[in-house]
Design an enzyme around this catalytic site. Structure first.
Site, PDB file in Angstrom:
ATOM      1  N   VAL A  11       0.845  -1.185   0.000  1.00 42.99           N
ATOM      2  CA  VAL A  11       0.000   0.000   0.000  1.00 42.99           C
ATOM      3  C   VAL A  11       0.891   1.249   0.000  1.00 42.99           C
ATOM      4  O   VAL A  11       1.874   1.324   0.728  1.00 42.99           O
ATOM      5  CB  VAL A  11      -0.932  -0.009   1.235  1.00 42.99           C
ATOM      6  CG1 VAL A  11      -1.714   1.285   1.340  1.00 42.99           C
ATOM      7  CG2 VAL A  11      -1.864  -1.213   1.172  1.00 42.99           C
ATOM      8  N   ARG A  12       0.555   2.205  -0.854  1.00 40.33           N
ATOM      9  CA  ARG A  12       1.278   3.471  -0.981  1.00 40.33           C
ATOM     10  C   ARG A  12       2.746   3.281  -1.364  1.00 40.33           C
ATOM     11  O   ARG A  12       3.615   4.063  -1.006  1.00 40.33           O
ATOM     12  CB  ARG A  12       1.186   4.296   0.306  1.00 40.33           C
ATOM     13  CG  ARG A  12      -0.220   4.741   0.644  1.00 40.33           C
ATOM     14  CD  ARG A  12      -0.613   5.902  -0.258  1.00 40.33           C
ATOM     15  NE  ARG A  12      -1.958   6.338   0.043  1.00 40.33           N
ATOM     16  CZ  ARG A  12      -2.985   6.180  -0.779  1.00 40.33           C
ATOM     17  NH1 ARG A  12      -2.830   5.588  -1.931  1.00 40.33           N
ATOM     18  NH2 ARG A  12      -4.170   6.606  -0.453  1.00 40.33           N
ATOM     19  N   SER A  13       3.003   2.223  -2.135  1.00 38.53           N
ATOM     20  CA  SER A  13       4.369   1.949  -2.584  1.00 38.53           C
ATOM     21  C   SER A  13       4.715   2.693  -3.866  1.00 38.53           C
ATOM     22  O   SER A  13       5.860   2.662  -4.304  1.00 38.53           O
ATOM     23  CB  SER A  13       4.563   0.451  -2.788  1.00 38.53           C
ATOM     24  OG  SER A  13       3.690  -0.018  -3.800  1.00 38.53           O
ATOM     25  N   GLY A  14       3.714   3.323  -4.499  1.00 39.81           N
ATOM     26  CA  GLY A  14       3.937   4.033  -5.754  1.00 39.81           C
ATOM     27  C   GLY A  14       3.556   3.220  -6.980  1.00 39.81           C
ATOM     28  O   GLY A  14       3.871   3.603  -8.110  1.00 39.81           O
ATOM     29  N   ALA A  34     -10.754   0.834 -14.358  1.00 42.84           N
ATOM     30  CA  ALA A  34     -10.851   0.966 -12.908  1.00 42.84           C
ATOM     31  C   ALA A  34     -11.761  -0.114 -12.349  1.00 42.84           C
ATOM     32  O   ALA A  34     -12.871  -0.320 -12.842  1.00 42.84           O
ATOM     33  CB  ALA A  34     -11.395   2.346 -12.549  1.00 42.84           C
ATOM     34  N   HIS A  50      -7.364   9.843  -7.653  1.00 46.61           N
ATOM     35  CA  HIS A  50      -6.725   9.121  -8.764  1.00 46.61           C
ATOM     36  C   HIS A  50      -7.073   9.776 -10.092  1.00 46.61           C
ATOM     37  O   HIS A  50      -6.205   9.983 -10.939  1.00 46.61           O
ATOM     38  CB  HIS A  50      -7.175   7.657  -8.777  1.00 46.61           C
ATOM     39  CG  HIS A  50      -6.235   6.724  -8.088  1.00 46.61           C
ATOM     40  ND1 HIS A  50      -5.426   5.867  -8.779  1.00 46.61           N
ATOM     41  CD2 HIS A  50      -5.979   6.512  -6.785  1.00 46.61           C
ATOM     42  CE1 HIS A  50      -4.703   5.158  -7.931  1.00 46.61           C
ATOM     43  NE2 HIS A  50      -5.032   5.529  -6.701  1.00 46.61           N
TER      44      HIS A  50
END
EC number: 2.7.1.156
Length: 167
Positions: A11-14, A34, A50
């Site tokens: 999560v939130r690693s890019g 999506a 996003h």
């Protein structure tokens, strides 16, 4: 040009930013498939963030369940799927056979002539979840990621916003 890339990470690693950059590297316009559903205000805000980050070179297609059909409906543009783990969640909550759907997905990916970049979370790097549903999800996500990685031309692990080529 057929090319399939799996971008995975925590999560939130890019992951999404890396995947967006790789997708546009194949050319614009691009299609953003999506899988998220805005079932509450917090998820609606995430989706809006996003969308705001992406520019006019993106066309968005929302498909929470029939991902293979959305990928197969290509107009020849590069496609980005964000994300497989939300798709898996949708399948499990709808009590669909995620194994059969994953087989459909990998078969569809193998037939593509235009590039596809897929984002997925690595969920098995932490502690063992304390409930059966979470353990089933963790196991399913790991197996799904393995199946997609087998058919992918490249696999990238996102760590602290940096891409690490695994395959």
């Amino acid at each position: 040009m057929r090319h399939t890339i799996l971008v995975t990470g925590g999560v939130r690693s890019g992951k999404s930013a890396i995947a967006e950059e790789r997708t546009l590297g194949f050319g614009a316009p691009a299609t953003y498939i999506a899988t998220a559903q805005a079932l509450d205000d917090e998820m609606a805000e995430r989706i809006a963030r996003h969308q705001a980050r992406r520019g006019p070179e993106w066309r968005t297609v929302s498909e929470p369940l029939d991902l293979p059909a959305a990928i197969a409906a290509s107009d020849g543009t590069p496609r980005l799927v964000d994300c497989l783990t939300l798709w898996l969640t949708n399948l499990m909550l709808a009590e669909r056979d995620w194994r059969a759907e994953t087989e459909r997905l990998t078969a569809t990916l193998a037939r593509q002539s235009a590039p596809v970049v897929l984002v997925s979370n690595e969920v098995g790097l932490g502690i063992v979840p304390d409930n059966a549903l979470a353990r089933r999800f963790r196991d399913a996500a790991g197996l799904m990621n393995q199946d997609v990685a087998k058919v992918a031309d490249e696999v990238i692990l996102a760590v602290a916003g940096l891409p690490l080529k695994v395959k």
